[in-house]
Design a protein around this motif. Structure first.
Motif, mmCIF file in Angstrom:
data_model
loop_
_atom_site.group_PDB
_atom_site.id
_atom_site.type_symbol
_atom_site.label_atom_id
_atom_site.label_comp_id
_atom_site.label_asym_id
_atom_site.label_seq_id
_atom_site.Cartn_x
_atom_site.Cartn_y
_atom_site.Cartn_z
ATOM 1 N N ALA A 97 0.836 -1.205 0.000
ATOM 2 C CA ALA A 97 0.000 0.000 0.000
ATOM 3 C C ALA A 97 0.870 1.254 0.000
ATOM 4 N N GLY A 98 1.974 1.217 0.728
ATOM 5 C CA GLY A 98 2.878 2.357 0.773
ATOM 6 C C GLY A 98 3.456 2.703 -0.586
ATOM 7 N N ALA A 99 3.569 1.704 -1.456
ATOM 8 C CA ALA A 99 4.067 1.934 -2.814
ATOM 9 C C ALA A 99 2.923 2.222 -3.787
ATOM 10 N N LEU A 101 0.524 0.193 -4.585
ATOM 11 C CA LEU A 101 0.128 -0.981 -5.356
ATOM 12 C C LEU A 101 -1.311 -1.410 -5.095
ATOM 13 N N ASP A 102 -1.900 -0.854 -4.055
ATOM 14 C CA ASP A 102 -3.315 -1.128 -3.775
ATOM 15 C C ASP A 102 -4.227 -0.145 -4.508
ATOM 16 N N GLN A 103 -3.641 0.761 -5.262
ATOM 17 C CA GLN A 103 -4.404 1.790 -5.987
ATOM 18 C C GLN A 103 -4.245 1.653 -7.505
ATOM 19 N N CYS A 104 -3.989 0.457 -7.977
ATOM 20 C CA CYS A 104 -3.779 0.237 -9.404
ATOM 21 C C CYS A 104 -5.096 0.331 -10.173
ATOM 22 N N SER A 105 -5.020 0.912 -11.355
ATOM 23 C CA SER A 105 -6.164 0.872 -12.267
ATOM 24 C C SER A 105 -6.284 -0.561 -12.789
ATOM 25 N N GLU A 106 -7.392 -0.850 -13.463
ATOM 26 C CA GLU A 106 -7.550 -2.199 -14.019
ATOM 27 C C GLU A 106 -6.439 -2.523 -15.002
ATOM 28 N N ALA A 107 -6.066 -1.560 -15.825
ATOM 29 C CA ALA A 107 -4.996 -1.773 -16.802
ATOM 30 C C ALA A 107 -3.662 -2.011 -16.100
ATOM 31 N N GLU A 108 -3.368 -1.224 -15.059
ATOM 32 C CA GLU A 108 -2.124 -1.417 -14.309
ATOM 33 C C GLU A 108 -2.107 -2.783 -13.631
ATOM 34 N N LEU A 109 -3.240 -3.168 -13.080
ATOM 35 C CA LEU A 109 -3.336 -4.457 -12.412
ATOM 36 C C LEU A 109 -3.091 -5.597 -13.398
ATOM 37 N N ARG A 110 -3.706 -5.521 -14.580
ATOM 38 C CA ARG A 110 -3.471 -6.550 -15.603
ATOM 39 C C ARG A 110 -1.990 -6.603 -15.978
ATOM 40 N N HIS A 111 -1.365 -5.430 -16.084
ATOM 41 C CA HIS A 111 0.053 -5.365 -16.420
ATOM 42 C C HIS A 111 0.896 -6.015 -15.323
ATOM 43 N N PRO A 126 8.667 -15.552 -6.978
ATOM 44 C CA PRO A 126 8.058 -14.257 -7.301
ATOM 45 C C PRO A 126 9.095 -13.135 -7.383
ATOM 46 N N PHE A 127 8.736 -12.090 -8.104
ATOM 47 C CA PHE A 127 9.540 -10.876 -8.142
ATOM 48 C C PHE A 127 9.509 -10.261 -6.754
ATOM 49 N N ILE A 128 10.670 -10.063 -6.180
ATOM 50 C CA ILE A 128 10.756 -9.524 -4.821
ATOM 51 C C ILE A 128 11.525 -8.215 -4.871
ATOM 52 N N MET A 129 10.902 -7.205 -4.285
ATOM 53 C CA MET A 129 11.517 -5.887 -4.215
ATOM 54 C C MET A 129 11.090 -5.254 -2.903
ATOM 55 N N ALA A 130 12.039 -4.679 -2.197
ATOM 56 C CA ALA A 130 11.725 -3.942 -0.971
ATOM 57 C C ALA A 130 11.064 -2.639 -1.417
ATOM 58 N N VAL A 131 9.740 -2.596 -1.358
ATOM 59 C CA VAL A 131 8.990 -1.483 -1.953
ATOM 60 C C VAL A 131 8.754 -0.315 -0.999
ATOM 61 N N LYS A 132 9.207 -0.440 0.234
ATOM 62 C CA LYS A 132 9.014 0.668 1.177
ATOM 63 C C LYS A 132 9.710 1.909 0.623
ATOM 64 N N ALA A 134 9.093 3.204 -2.251
ATOM 65 C CA ALA A 134 9.086 3.172 -3.721
ATOM 66 C C ALA A 134 7.714 3.584 -4.252
ATOM 67 N N THR A 135 7.660 3.853 -5.538
ATOM 68 C CA THR A 135 6.410 4.169 -6.222
ATOM 69 C C THR A 135 6.056 3.026 -7.161
ATOM 70 N N LYS A 136 4.813 3.031 -7.656
ATOM 71 C CA LYS A 136 4.408 2.035 -8.654
ATOM 72 C C LYS A 136 5.356 2.049 -9.840
ATOM 73 N N GLU A 137 5.725 3.240 -10.270
ATOM 74 C CA GLU A 137 6.596 3.392 -11.426
ATOM 75 C C GLU A 137 7.968 2.761 -11.172
ATOM 76 N N GLN A 138 8.475 2.917 -9.964
ATOM 77 C CA GLN A 138 9.759 2.311 -9.635
ATOM 78 C C GLN A 138 9.665 0.785 -9.580
ATOM 79 N N VAL A 139 8.537 0.277 -9.101
ATOM 80 C CA VAL A 139 8.336 -1.169 -9.072
ATOM 81 C C VAL A 139 8.275 -1.704 -10.510
ATOM 82 N N LEU A 140 7.526 -1.030 -11.359
ATOM 83 C CA LEU A 140 7.452 -1.446 -12.767
ATOM 84 C C LEU A 140 8.828 -1.394 -13.423
#
Length: 173
Positions: A97-99, A101-111, A126-132, A134-140
């Motif tokens: 949620a801090g990154a 990722l709980d606010q993804c649009s449907e298109a972002e979620l599918r991606h 799984p892809f593992i990243m310390a997302v604390k 970070a932003t959605k864009e950085q995770v992508l």
């Protein structure tokens, strides 16, 4: 410098393991091994969070690669099916949620679901990243940067990210 908030030596075994089993995702064995060290080295051996962090990291790093792979596979996908079903641990829910990722649009979620599936199929974890922090864009961007890696490079990177996540979780205790 001593951590004034917690005296871990005063916890009984069950409470200690319960507290520290949250640090490495679904990997109680790390907390159990840490308890064994605390039992053998009382009197301030773990009087600093940095010592606890180092000890837990050492426990994980000294484990067999098969055990490390189990630890990696215990992590949820980022913005994945477990998140959608509300099946994440409290720590993972907060981190994702801090990154945002709980606010993804449907298109972002599918991606994200596609990226997760592609990554997991290639590497077997799984892809593992310390997302604390970070932003959605950085995770992508992380997915894009790391998916081309070879298996060993990505295994090592994923383990490094797991240790970063553990350090964040310890700091939150």
């Amino acid at each position: 410098m001593h951590d004034p908030l917690v005296t871990f030596e005063q916890l009984n075994e069950a409470d200690f393991i319960s507290l520290f089993s949250r640090i490495y995702e679904h990997s109680t064995w790390v907390a159990e091994a840490l308890w064994q060290q605390v039992s053998q080295h009382p009197n301030g051996y773990f009087d600093q969070m940095s010592k606890i962090e180092s000890a837990m990291k050492h426990i994980v790093e000294q484990s067999a690669d098969e055990q490390k792979l189990i630890l990696l596979r215990a992590h949820p996908d980022l913005a994945g099916k477990a998140a959608l079903a509300g099946e994440l641990t409290q720590a993972s829910t907060s981190e994702q949620a801090g990154a945002g990722l709980d606010q993804c649009s449907e298109a972002e979620l599918r991606h994200f679901l596609h990226l997760n599936d592609t990554y997991r199929e290639k590497f077997g974890f799984p892809f593992i990243m310390a997302v604390k922090g970070a932003t959605k864009e950085q995770v992508l961007a992380g997915f894009e940067e790391r998916t081309p890696n070879d298996w060993q490079t990505e295994f090592d990177r994923a383990m490094s990210e797991v240790h970063k996540i553990a350090a964040f979780r310890l700091a939150d205790l």
